[in-house]
Scaffold this motif. Structure first.
Motif, short mmCIF file in Angstrom:
data_model
loop_
_atom_site.label_atom_id
_atom_site.label_comp_id
_atom_site.label_asym_id
_atom_site.label_seq_id
_atom_site.Cartn_x
_atom_site.Cartn_y
_atom_site.Cartn_z
N UNK A 38 0.85 -1.19 0.00
CA UNK A 38 0.00 0.00 0.00
C UNK A 38 0.88 1.24 0.00
N UNK A 39 0.52 2.20 -0.84
CA UNK A 39 1.24 3.48 -0.90
C UNK A 39 0.24 4.61 -0.95
N UNK A 40 0.60 5.71 -0.33
CA UNK A 40 -0.23 6.91 -0.40
C UNK A 40 0.20 7.71 -1.63
N UNK A 41 -0.63 8.65 -2.09
CA UNK A 41 -0.23 9.49 -3.22
C UNK A 41 1.07 10.25 -2.96
N UNK A 42 1.31 10.67 -1.71
CA UNK A 42 2.57 11.37 -1.40
C UNK A 42 3.77 10.45 -1.59
N UNK A 43 3.65 9.19 -1.19
CA UNK A 43 4.75 8.24 -1.37
C UNK A 43 5.00 7.97 -2.84
N UNK A 52 6.42 -2.06 -13.60
CA UNK A 52 6.03 -3.47 -13.53
C UNK A 52 5.51 -3.86 -12.14
N UNK A 53 5.67 -2.97 -11.16
CA UNK A 53 5.27 -3.29 -9.78
C UNK A 53 3.77 -3.05 -9.57
N UNK A 54 3.08 -4.06 -9.06
CA UNK A 54 1.66 -3.93 -8.72
C UNK A 54 1.58 -3.53 -7.24
N UNK A 55 0.82 -2.48 -6.96
CA UNK A 55 0.66 -2.01 -5.58
C UNK A 55 -0.72 -1.41 -5.41
N UNK A 56 -1.05 -1.05 -4.17
CA UNK A 56 -2.33 -0.42 -3.86
C UNK A 56 -2.09 1.04 -3.52
N UNK A 57 -3.01 1.87 -3.94
CA UNK A 57 -2.96 3.29 -3.60
C UNK A 57 -4.31 3.65 -2.99
#
Length: 147
Positions: A38-43, A52-57
């Motif tokens: 999980x990442x925030x918009x700031x990160x 290529x990295x799948x993550x959650x925002x």
């Protein structure tokens, strides 16, 4: 005879240790695609991830940013108050999805746009499904949330 028992015990322990290491490596290898950070918009703005990295925002859908385009593609911006990330999603949005509401998306960050493969709409902590609320009221257990 005692040496043979001791030697056999050492062999069993060594085989068990090797099996444990192999099992751990296989589990880690199998889960590498299933783990979404999980990442925030700031990160995301500070350190853009590899395409290529799948993550959650996650964050709030910025007011005035929701654009329904040609076909099923929807574009909007998600913000956490510190940074804003543009999002593109092709598909049907959840019923609770709207501006100034929380959302979590899964996807990839490509060329400055988060290309979402899944969007989840968030709601506040006082939300309770109608069926659950009705069941609690019938039992006399339901209490109205304090506002």
């Amino acid at each position: 005879m005692k040496n043979l028992k001791k030697q056999r015990r050492i062999q069993v322990i060594a085989v068990a240790a090797v099996a444990l290491v192999v099992a751990t490596v296989l589990i880690g290898y199998a889960m590498r695609d299933g783990i979404n950070y999980f990442r925030s918009p700031s990160q995301v703005a500070e350190a853009p991830p590899d395409p290529s990295e799948v993550f959650r925002i996650g964050g709030l859908v910025e007011e005035g940013s929701l654009l329904r385009g040609q076909g099923e593609t929807v574009r909007f911006a998600v913000t956490d108050g510190g940074a804003t990330v543009q999002v593109a999603y092709t598909g049907v949005l959840p019923d609770l999805f709207e501006e100034n509401q929380g959302m979590v998306g899964t996807g990839r960050y490509v060329n400055g746009v988060f290309e979402a493969s899944e969007i989840l709409a968030k709601h506040d902590e006082t939300y309770m499904p109608k069926e659950v609320m009705d069941a609690l009221k019938a039992q006399g257990v339901y209490q109205e949330p304090e506002t």
